[in-house]
Design an enzyme around this catalytic site. Structure first.
Site, short mmCIF file in Angstrom:
data_model
loop_
_atom_site.label_atom_id
_atom_site.label_comp_id
_atom_site.label_asym_id
_atom_site.label_seq_id
_atom_site.Cartn_x
_atom_site.Cartn_y
_atom_site.Cartn_z
N LYS A 181 0.86 -1.20 0.00
CA LYS A 181 0.00 0.00 0.00
C LYS A 181 0.89 1.24 0.00
O LYS A 181 2.06 1.21 0.42
CB LYS A 181 -0.93 0.03 1.21
N VAL B 33 11.09 -4.80 3.07
CA VAL B 33 10.69 -4.94 4.49
C VAL B 33 10.95 -3.63 5.25
O VAL B 33 11.92 -2.93 4.96
CB VAL B 33 11.47 -6.11 5.12
N ASP C 195 -2.71 -1.47 10.12
CA ASP C 195 -2.85 -1.47 8.66
C ASP C 195 -3.51 -2.74 8.13
O ASP C 195 -3.87 -2.80 6.95
CB ASP C 195 -1.45 -1.36 7.99
N GLY D 36 4.40 -6.62 5.86
CA GLY D 36 4.02 -7.60 6.88
C GLY D 36 2.50 -7.60 7.10
O GLY D 36 1.89 -8.67 7.23
N SER D 37 1.90 -6.42 7.12
CA SER D 37 0.45 -6.31 7.33
C SER D 37 -0.31 -6.97 6.18
O SER D 37 -1.32 -7.64 6.40
CB SER D 37 0.02 -4.84 7.38
N ALA E 87 3.66 -1.57 4.21
CA ALA E 87 2.77 -2.54 4.87
C ALA E 87 2.97 -3.97 4.41
O ALA E 87 2.01 -4.75 4.34
CB ALA E 87 1.30 -2.12 4.70
#
Ligand SMILES: C[C@](O)(CO)[C@H](O)COP(=O)(O)OP(=O)(O)OC[C@H]1O[C@@H](n2ccc(N)nc2=O)[C@H](O)[C@@H]1O
Ligand SMILES: Nc1ncnc2c1ncn2[C@@H]1O[C@H](COP(=O)(O)OP(=O)(O)OP(=O)(O)O)[C@@H](O)[C@H]1O
Length: 284
Positions: A10, A95, A136, A102-103, A100
Site C-alpha cells: 500500500k 521490508v 494497517d 508484513g500487514s 505494509a
C-alpha cells in the site's frame, strides 16, 4: 490442498495525525491505495497441528514474530481449528519500508486460511481479526482505496484514483513505525493535509489535484531523523515526478507519474544512487 493469495503493498496518499490517544495509539486520517507490487503466499495443509513459515527472503523472521504466523495462530485459536498449515512467503515488497508488507501478508494469510479451512468468516470479521494484528491489516484485508480513521482500522471505501505510474524508492535504512509515532508532536503540527480535499480529488478523477493534495505529517519526523529521505524526495521531484511523498512512516518515497515516457528517466536517475527502485502501476 493448496491456496494462493497475493499480498499487495500500500501507499498513503495522505496521512494526518489528529491527537495521541490514552491507549498510546494516535488518532489518524489516511487515504490509502494498493500498488501492483505484491508478496505471494502459498498455504498448504499439513498432516499435523502446527504452523510452519518459510520464505525465499533471508531477512524476515520465520517464527512467531512473523505476522503471517500470528494471523494463522489467531484464526486457529478463535475458530478452534486443530489443523496444520505451511505458509510460504514469496517476498517482493521491501521490508520495514512503509509499504505494509508484513500487514499485507497477515491479511492474505487470514483470507487464505478462511478459504483453506472453509470457515465462512465475513470480510468484516476478518478485518476485526486483522485489527488485533496491526493497524494497517484491516485495510489490507479488502484493499482498493479507502479513507482510514481511528488508529487506521475504521474504513470508508473510496473509488480508485486515476491510473498512473508509481515509482517507489527505498533508501537502505530501516525505520521503526513505533519510533516515528513516538516522536510526533500532534499539537505542534502546523500544516495538516486534507482528507476531504484528497477524497474530492479522487472523486473528480483529477490526477493533478491528487498530486497537489499529497501530504504526510510523519515526513517531518522521518526526514529529520534520516536526511537521505528528503534527498530522495528532492531527486524524484527534480527528475520530473508529478507528485512525490513518503509512504507511511517511511522510508520509502513514491512518485506519481502520468506519462509513461517519463518513467525510464526517473527510474534510471534514481537507480544511479538507490538500489531499491520499482516502477509499478496502481492496483485498480
Ligand atoms: C504508518 C502506517 O503504516 C500508515 O499506514 C500505520 O499508521 C501504522 O500501521 P502498523 O504498522 O500496522 O502499526 P501497528 O503495528 O498497529 O503499530 C505499530 C506502532 O505504531 C504506533 N501507532 C500505530 C498506529 C497508530 N494509529 N498510532 C500509533 O501510535 C504505536 O506505537 C504502535 O505500537
Ligand atoms: N511477513 C512479514 N514480512 C515482512 N516483515 C515482517 C513480516 N512479519 C514480521 N515482520 C517484521 O515486521 C517489521 C516491519 O516490517 P513491514 O515490512 O511490515 O514494515 P512496514 O512496511 O514499515 O509496515 P507499515 O507500513 O505497516 O508500518 C520488520 O521488522 C519485520 O522483521
Amino acid at each position: 490442498m493448496k491456496i494462493y493469495e497475493k499480498a499487495p503493498a500500500k501507499i498513503n496518499l495522505m496521512l494526518d495525525v489528529l491527537h495521541k490517544r490514552n491507549d498510546g495509539y494516535h488518532e489518524v486520517e489516511m487515504i490509502m491505495t494498493m500498488v501492483d507490487l505484491s508478496d505471494r503466499l502459498t498455504m498448504s495443509e499439513l498432516p499435523r497441528d502446527t504452523i510452519i513459515i518459510s520464505s525465499q527472503a533471508g531477512y524476515i523472521p520465520l517464527d512467531e514474530k512473523n505476522l503471517a504466523f500470528q494471523a494463522a495462530r489467531l484464526i486457529k485459536e478463535r475458530y478452534n481449528v486443530s489443523r496444520g498449515v505451511h505458509i510460504h512467503l514469496d517476498k517482493h515488497i521491501p521490508v520495514a519500508a512503509g509499504l505494509a508488507g508484513g500487514s499485507s501478508d497477515a491479511a492474505a494469510a487470514l483470507r487464505g486460511l478462511n478459504r483453506l479451512w472453509k470457515l465462512g468468516i465475513s470480510d468484516a470479521e476478518l478485518r476485526a481479526l486483522g485489527a488485533e494484528l496491526g493497524s494497517d491489516v484491516p485495510f489490507c484485508i479488502t484493499g482498493g482505496t479507502a479513507l482510514a480513521s481511528g488508529r487506521g482500522e475504521l474504513l470508508k471505501p473510496l473509488p480508485n484514483p486515476p491510473q498512473c505510474w508509481v515509482i517507489l524508492a527505498k533508501p537502505p535504512i530501516n525505520v521503526s513505525t513505533a519510533e516515528v509515532y513516538g516522536r510526533v508532536k500532534a499539537d505542534q503540527i502546523t500544516r495538516h493535509p486534507s482528507a476531504q480535499q484528497m477524497e474530492s480529488a479522487i472523486r473528480n478523477a483529477s490526477f493533478t489535484e491528487v498530486c497537489s493534495t499529497l501530504g504526510n505529517v510523519l515526513e517531518e519526523v522521518t526526514l529529520k531523523l534520516y536526511p537521505e529521505v528528503e534527498h530522495l524526495k528532492n531527486s524524484m521531484i527534480r527528475l520530473g515526478a508529478d507528485g512525490v511523498l513518503m509512504s507511511g512512516s517511511g522510508p520509502t518515497v513514491f512518485g506519481l507519474v502520468s506519462k509513461e515516457a517519463k518513467v525510464p528517466r526517473i527510474y534510471n536517475g534514481l537507480r544511479g544512487f538507490c538500489k531499491d527502485v520499482y516502477a509499478v502501476r496502481l492496483l485498480t
